[in-house]
Enzyme design. Sequence first.
Site, mmCIF file in Angstrom:
data_model
loop_
_atom_site.group_PDB
_atom_site.id
_atom_site.type_symbol
_atom_site.label_atom_id
_atom_site.label_comp_id
_atom_site.label_asym_id
_atom_site.label_seq_id
_atom_site.Cartn_x
_atom_site.Cartn_y
_atom_site.Cartn_z
ATOM 1 N N ARG A 94 19.205 -21.323 29.679
ATOM 2 C CA ARG A 94 18.872 -22.736 29.533
ATOM 3 C C ARG A 94 19.475 -23.532 30.672
ATOM 4 N NH1 ARG A 94 20.901 -26.865 25.200
ATOM 5 N NH2 ARG A 94 22.707 -25.498 25.214
ATOM 6 N N SER A 115 28.658 -16.617 28.446
ATOM 7 C CA SER A 115 29.257 -16.255 27.155
ATOM 8 C C SER A 115 29.542 -14.766 27.017
ATOM 9 C CB SER A 115 28.357 -16.757 26.036
ATOM 10 O OG SER A 115 28.195 -18.137 26.194
ATOM 11 N N ASP A 147 30.697 -20.103 25.351
ATOM 12 C CA ASP A 147 29.949 -20.941 24.394
ATOM 13 C C ASP A 147 30.843 -21.460 23.263
ATOM 14 O OD1 ASP A 147 30.144 -18.362 23.380
ATOM 15 O OD2 ASP A 147 28.024 -18.130 22.898
HETATM 16 C C1 BGC Z 1 30.854 -12.572 23.780
HETATM 17 C C2 BGC Z 1 31.522 -13.920 23.657
HETATM 18 C C3 BGC Z 1 30.551 -14.926 23.093
HETATM 19 C C4 BGC Z 1 29.911 -14.400 21.808
HETATM 20 C C5 BGC Z 1 28.878 -15.371 21.248
HETATM 21 C C6 BGC Z 1 30.191 -12.163 22.476
HETATM 22 O O1 BGC Z 1 29.481 -10.976 22.659
HETATM 23 O O2 BGC Z 1 31.790 -11.595 24.150
HETATM 24 O O3 BGC Z 1 31.988 -14.359 24.900
HETATM 25 O O4 BGC Z 1 31.240 -16.112 22.822
HETATM 26 O O5 BGC Z 1 29.272 -13.170 22.068
HETATM 27 O O6 BGC Z 1 27.883 -15.652 22.169
#
Ligand code: BGC
Length: 487
Positions: free
Chosen positions: A93, A157, A210
């Site tokens: 996005r 994320s 995130d």
């Molecule tokens: C990631 C995190 C992320 C979460 C939600 C996980 O697989 O390691 O960094 O916050 O997914 O997106």
Amino acid sequence: MVNLGPRKPPSRKGSMADVPKDLLHTISILEKKFTVDKEMLKKITDHFVEELRKGLSKEGGSIPMNVTWVMDWPTGKEKGAYLALDMGGTNFRVAEITLDGNRGFDVTQSKYLMPKNLKVGSKDDLFDYIADCVGKFLSSSHPGETIKNISLGFTFSYPCTQPAINRGILQTWTKGFDIDDVEGHDVAPMLESALRKKGLPISVTALINDTTGTLVASNYVDPQTKMGLIFGTGCNAAYYERFCNIPKLEGLLPNDQNISPNDYMAINCEWGAFDNEHKILPRTEWDISIDNESPRPGQQCFEKMISGYYLGEILRKVLCDLYDEETIFEGRNIESLRKPYSLDASFLSQIEEDPWENLTEVESLFLNKLGIFVTESERKLIRRLAELIGTRSARLSACGVAAIIKQIDMQSGHCGADGSVFNKYPHFKARMAEALSEIFEWSSKSYKSHPITVIPAEDGSGVGAALIAALTVNRIEQGKYIGQREV
Ligand code: BGC
């Protein structure tokens, strides 16, 4: 306030009357394997607290507890236009966020599907694709302009070590991504150089997770929010920790910064890695085989039991095993079910949502998606299995939330949660609230009157990213520390 539904998710046990004995026996075995009772919830939570603390210690533990260099709470007065990029899993996005200085904001955005081949392709293909999307977005929102002086919040994320707020060294890919030469490297320069190649000389002001974005965005609109949570393709949490509780920061701060032990740092927990050493979580044989067959065996043990990326795969594996031991689907061709990851979390949601006693929607779902005819008794078994998998996910998730509640000694307030499982999976919110009330022995009848509630969050990877970029610009202007910027 959100409507969390009835106090207890409806029990559908009554409808099992016509199910033959052998299937009922199988169901009771599955119930034993997937049920996490109240005592176990409490034990897991206590162990979780210990692991959070280990992650904050100098020695470290399996939960990374990543320091984010987000050291301010939003004031509500943040202002200006910011660019936000969100790379989290299923979609990519691009957004332009305008903060109005009065806890309000305006968002213009475009979403692009993240093609599956990019998740396991080359790093150049990935970042070129991202830069391409940014180029398209900017040329339609700012035709003819050369954009360079906009602050960029990049939501990436995945677990990252952050030497500074604008840097992120990928620790490990999660959620099925597997791209060479990114783990162990800083992703910010990768993005910046792909943008430059497209004639977009924009640099990363803040690289965020995130969950951190969700925490900050939710706290911005509702200062009672003390936790940012994601229950989606992956799962994770962020919260503000006091410096005095982060021993691993010792020696990392310049002496002239005047930081008090009671000041705060947002921590991106990366709790998907909880119990990678298999000390407490009640794993089934299907959890173990998902882990063994994944691109990163031994990692993200907690995430593999609860997050959306894996829920359909757990169901698929159980069904294949029940077929192989001749319990269900006898004499039918189940080749379509043999393909790994062919079922996603929305498949389970649809099973749980079927309103009919004889589960005719489950019948159509299996026929249309997999070409498999499923008898009424088998449908009841499948429904119970989906309920067990979905309930376990919500209850284990509650242990993570409860652990942070204990760690920060939170007495009341909100936790902001986002993600497809939280927002769309039937009964997830109610099941999680029920588990929290078991852990803390909250007696009130209605979830709404619990002292701590998990409620839908504000848009973390858009508004949250913009806010963190704004807070960072502010710190830089005031000469405050944002981590070690250059290596
Ligand atoms: C990631 C995190 C992320 C979460 C939600 C996980 O697989 O390691 O960094 O916050 O997914 O997106």
